[in-house]
Design an enzyme around this catalytic site. Structure first.
Site, mmCIF file in Angstrom:
data_model
loop_
_atom_site.group_PDB
_atom_site.id
_atom_site.type_symbol
_atom_site.label_atom_id
_atom_site.label_comp_id
_atom_site.label_asym_id
_atom_site.label_seq_id
_atom_site.Cartn_x
_atom_site.Cartn_y
_atom_site.Cartn_z
ATOM 1 N N LYS A 180 121.846 45.677 19.415
ATOM 2 C CA LYS A 180 120.412 45.940 19.269
ATOM 3 C C LYS A 180 119.990 45.725 17.819
ATOM 4 O O LYS A 180 120.424 46.453 16.930
ATOM 5 C CB LYS A 180 120.066 47.376 19.664
ATOM 6 C CG LYS A 180 118.541 47.550 19.719
ATOM 7 C CD LYS A 180 118.084 48.986 19.655
ATOM 8 C CE LYS A 180 117.850 49.489 18.273
ATOM 9 N NZ LYS A 180 116.724 48.894 17.553
ATOM 10 N N GLU A 254 128.303 52.598 9.014
ATOM 11 C CA GLU A 254 127.998 52.096 7.666
ATOM 12 C C GLU A 254 126.626 52.642 7.317
ATOM 13 O O GLU A 254 125.625 52.200 7.886
ATOM 14 C CB GLU A 254 127.945 50.564 7.652
ATOM 15 C CG GLU A 254 129.232 49.876 8.042
ATOM 16 C CD GLU A 254 130.230 49.811 6.896
ATOM 17 O OE1 GLU A 254 129.941 50.317 5.796
ATOM 18 O OE2 GLU A 254 131.313 49.264 7.131
ATOM 19 N N CYS A 288 121.874 48.815 1.037
ATOM 20 C CA CYS A 288 122.576 50.102 1.087
ATOM 21 C C CYS A 288 123.430 50.316 -0.152
ATOM 22 O O CYS A 288 123.579 51.429 -0.621
ATOM 23 C CB CYS A 288 123.435 50.161 2.337
ATOM 24 S SG CYS A 288 124.411 48.680 2.555
ATOM 25 N N GLU A 385 118.169 58.225 -1.360
ATOM 26 C CA GLU A 385 118.076 56.781 -1.280
ATOM 27 C C GLU A 385 116.607 56.388 -1.136
ATOM 28 O O GLU A 385 115.937 56.836 -0.205
ATOM 29 C CB GLU A 385 118.871 56.324 -0.055
ATOM 30 C CG GLU A 385 119.025 54.844 0.027
ATOM 31 C CD GLU A 385 119.881 54.444 1.218
ATOM 32 O OE1 GLU A 385 119.702 55.030 2.294
ATOM 33 O OE2 GLU A 385 120.711 53.543 1.058
HETATM 34 P P1 TAP Z 1 117.812 53.514 10.757
HETATM 35 O O1 TAP Z 1 116.508 54.151 10.977
HETATM 36 O O2 TAP Z 1 119.018 54.348 10.757
HETATM 37 O O3 TAP Z 1 117.931 52.356 11.828
HETATM 38 C C1 TAP Z 1 119.058 51.558 11.980
HETATM 39 C C2 TAP Z 1 119.126 51.055 13.405
HETATM 40 O O4 TAP Z 1 119.353 52.160 14.282
HETATM 41 C C3 TAP Z 1 117.855 50.389 13.906
HETATM 42 O O5 TAP Z 1 118.195 49.359 14.805
HETATM 43 C C4 TAP Z 1 117.175 51.544 14.611
HETATM 44 O O6 TAP Z 1 116.223 51.113 15.541
HETATM 45 C C5 TAP Z 1 118.343 52.210 15.272
HETATM 46 N N1 TAP Z 1 118.169 53.608 15.632
HETATM 47 C C6 TAP Z 1 117.227 54.496 15.222
HETATM 48 N N2 TAP Z 1 117.446 55.700 15.776
HETATM 49 C C7 TAP Z 1 118.560 55.590 16.548
HETATM 50 C C8 TAP Z 1 119.319 56.507 17.352
HETATM 51 N N3 TAP Z 1 118.986 57.789 17.467
HETATM 52 N N4 TAP Z 1 120.427 56.043 17.988
HETATM 53 C C9 TAP Z 1 120.816 54.767 17.862
HETATM 54 N N5 TAP Z 1 120.138 53.858 17.126
HETATM 55 C C10 TAP Z 1 119.024 54.257 16.462
HETATM 56 O O7 TAP Z 1 117.891 52.760 9.381
HETATM 57 P P2 TAP Z 1 116.889 51.659 8.841
HETATM 58 O O8 TAP Z 1 115.666 52.337 8.361
HETATM 59 O O9 TAP Z 1 116.746 50.596 9.834
HETATM 60 O O10 TAP Z 1 117.759 51.064 7.622
HETATM 61 C C11 TAP Z 1 117.796 51.652 6.394
HETATM 62 C C12 TAP Z 1 119.053 52.466 6.198
HETATM 63 O O11 TAP Z 1 120.216 51.752 6.588
HETATM 64 C C13 TAP Z 1 119.283 52.837 4.774
HETATM 65 O O12 TAP Z 1 119.602 54.206 4.684
HETATM 66 C C14 TAP Z 1 120.453 51.994 4.342
HETATM 67 O O13 TAP Z 1 121.230 52.492 3.324
HETATM 68 C C15 TAP Z 1 121.213 51.851 5.573
HETATM 69 N N6 TAP Z 1 122.016 50.635 5.552
HETATM 70 C C16 TAP Z 1 123.346 50.757 5.373
HETATM 71 C C17 TAP Z 1 124.133 49.626 5.309
HETATM 72 C C18 TAP Z 1 125.593 49.780 5.125
HETATM 73 S S1 TAP Z 1 126.510 48.505 5.313
HETATM 74 N N7 TAP Z 1 126.142 50.914 4.831
HETATM 75 C C19 TAP Z 1 123.576 48.378 5.455
HETATM 76 C C20 TAP Z 1 122.215 48.275 5.637
HETATM 77 C C21 TAP Z 1 121.438 49.431 5.702
HETATM 78 P P3 TAP Z 1 114.700 50.877 15.031
HETATM 79 O O14 TAP Z 1 114.751 49.842 13.981
HETATM 80 O O15 TAP Z 1 114.006 50.394 16.207
HETATM 81 O O16 TAP Z 1 114.244 52.212 14.531
#
Ligand code: TAP
Length: 479
Positions: A180, A254, A288, A385
């Site tokens: 997804k 991650e 991240c 963050e």
């Molecule tokens: P999240 O809100 O955590 O979303 C990540 C993914 O999870 C999206 O596809 C999201 O869908 C989905 N999601 C949301 N709630 C969920 C649930 N309860 N169960 C399963 N999946 C769910 O993060 P974001 O805002 O997209 O990304 C930013 C964050 O990701 C930052 O904190 C960043 O540090 C972290 N990040 C970490 C890494 C590594 S490698 N450590 C890499 C990139 C990003 P939707 O988009 O539809 O909400």
């Protein structure tokens, strides 16, 4: 001074964005049973396409297709045959690289020079690298037995690259996948689905289901998913860990980071300035492992700050498709809101804010490259963050103080060290509780190198030989 460059826009003509997209299940695009949502360009707010939102029935169908493909085809195929498909996908990613880069920049808002020179080439490199492992799993040290169906959920900051980090090792090890993508950036994953068709990948080996957080939750909690791989925020990572606790699913997370980028007084300052800029303004700081906490040795603080501000003043913020652009659009209105809110908190807590002078476009979501000084370790902008182009600067006097401050965080994903002395690099890197430590560089990625966190940055590694562990079982437990 900043030279005036004529605009150098990359043409959009190479991409064909359809008005609407279904779900990619069992090798074909199908209508979802649920609702749909719009994906927009964060640079212009233009609606790009209508995308299906997978519901429980769709998730069931995707997992069923993945299970069938796993038992009947993929897990039985010799590794050398699986490798051919991965090589084929890697080559198509290269051949269609320009198309993927333009589409990524349109849907995500990142500068074309980054999607073209970083995201797409490294995504292809991941498939090449893991293709090489597919017939050599007996040398991995983690067994040769695949796990089954992997449920994978990825964020919006590197949509295609995160997809590659997830899918390439899973397929190389003989697993099938339901992935997804994030709600705001589904388009390159859907183009990847077309690439799977083009590569003649057997139906059901890769399934792409679009949707929001609830679709992700339905996927990872599904009883017929053997392996959960998640990249995203720490809050959602914790929710997933709770949801799957007690099941026999294998999980890798991650999550977020708040990396220290440590500049010692003997560092090559010009290089360090480039590294600081790359560390926090690359990909609008939506990284991240971004170097979002700059730790500068006190006696070079004034010099570093002055040169940093001068360099920041030359960053070009604007149209992601312009080849001159250094900093593109913030990915969503919601993310812009979070960046603004934490920046206001930074000022309210007494830090001083400075933003590079730049004209921001009137439509879309934008935030200027910003630096906060006078930051203390207790400030929220030093602890949380921000996930945007915002740098918090702290100082230190001794290496011990630098290490202490760098490790004073709930996260532990990455760190940077800038110094002339090799012995200091080794000593400091050893003392830092971070999964990746860069020395005299920052934000360098390579498929052969493992990546992952300590503490609240998650567990498990992606990339390199270590990345195979997440997709193999030493015990032969496959269904
Ligand atoms: P999240 O809100 O955590 O979303 C990540 C993914 O999870 C999206 O596809 C999201 O869908 C989905 N999601 C949301 N709630 C969920 C649930 N309860 N169960 C399963 N999946 C769910 O993060 P974001 O805002 O997209 O990304 C930013 C964050 O990701 C930052 O904190 C960043 O540090 C972290 N990040 C970490 C890494 C590594 S490698 N450590 C890499 C990139 C990003 P939707 O988009 O539809 O909400």
């Amino acid at each position: 001074m900043t030279f005036e460059y004529a605009p150098a826009p990359e043409s959009r003509a190479i991409v064909d964005i359809k008005p609407s997209y279904g779900l990619f299940i069992n090798g074909e695009f199908v209508d979802g049973h649920g609702k749909s949502f719009k994906t927009i360009s964060p640079a212009t707010e233009e609606v790009l396409a209508e995308v299906a939102e997978a519901d429980q029935a769709d998730v069931d169908a995707a997992i069923k297709a993945a299970r069938r493909a796993y038992t009947r085809v993929w897990s039985r195929m010799p590794g050398r045959e699986r490798a051919k498909y991965l090589y084929r996908i890697a080559r198509i990613l290269q051949e269609r690289g320009r198309e993927l880069a333009v589409l990524e920049s349109i849907d995500n808002g990142k500068p074309i020079k980054e999607s073209r020179d970083v995201d797409v080439p490294i995504a292809a490199a991941h498939f090449f690298y893991y293709a090489g492992w597919a017939d050599k799993l007996e040398y991995s040290g983690y067994g040769t037995q695949s796990l089954g169906v992997a449920g994978q959920v990825i964020p919006w900051n590197f949509p295609l690259l995160m997809l590659a980090w997830k899918i390439a090792p899973a397929l190389a090890c003989g697993n099938t996948v339901v992935l997804k993508p994030a709600e705001t950036t589904p388009l390159t994953a859907l183009l990847f689905a077309e690439i799977c068709q083009q590569a003649d990948l057997p139906p059901g080996v890769v399934n792409i289901i679009t949707g929001a957080g609830s679709t992700g939750a339905t996927l990872v909690e599904h009883p017929d998913v053997d392996k959960v791989a998640f990249t995203g925020s720490t809050a959602v990572g914790k929710a997933i860990a709770r949801a799957v606790a007690g099941s026999d699913k294998k999980v890798t997370l991650e999550l977020g980071g708040k990396a220290a980028n440590i500049v010692f007084d003997d560092a090559p300052i010009d290089q360090a300035i480039e590294g600081i800029v790359n560390g926090i303004f690359f990909n609008q700081g939506h990284v991240c492992c971004a170097g979002s906490r700059l730790l500068v040795q006190e006696n070079v603080y004034d010099e570093v700050l002055e040169r940093l501000k001068r360099r920041m003043s030359t960053l070009r913020v604007g149209d992601p498709l312009d080849k001159n652009t250094d900093v593109g659009a913030i990915n969503s209105a919601e993310q812009l809101g979070r960046i603004r809110e934490l920046s206001e908190v930074g000022e309210a807590e007494g830090s001083e804010r400075w933003s590079a002078p730049c004209d921001l476009p009137s439509n879309g979501f934008w935030f200027p490259p910003t630096v906060f000084t006078g930051v203390s370790q207790a400030h929220r902008i030093a602890r949380e963050e921000i996930f945007g182009p915002v740098l918090s600067v702290l100082t230190f006097r001794t290496p011990a103080e630098a290490i202490e401050k760098a490790n004073n965080t709930p996260y532990g994903l990455s760190a940077g060290v800038w110094t002339d002395k090799g012995s200091r690099i080794l000593k400091v890197a050893n003392a830092l509780r971070a999964g990746v430590v860069w020395a005299n560089t920052f934000n360098k990625f390579d498929p052969t190198s493992p990546f992952g966190g300590y503490k609240e940055s998650g567990y498990g590694r992606e990339g390199g030989r270590h990345g195979l562990e997440a997709y193999l079982s030493p015990h032969g437990t496959a269904k």
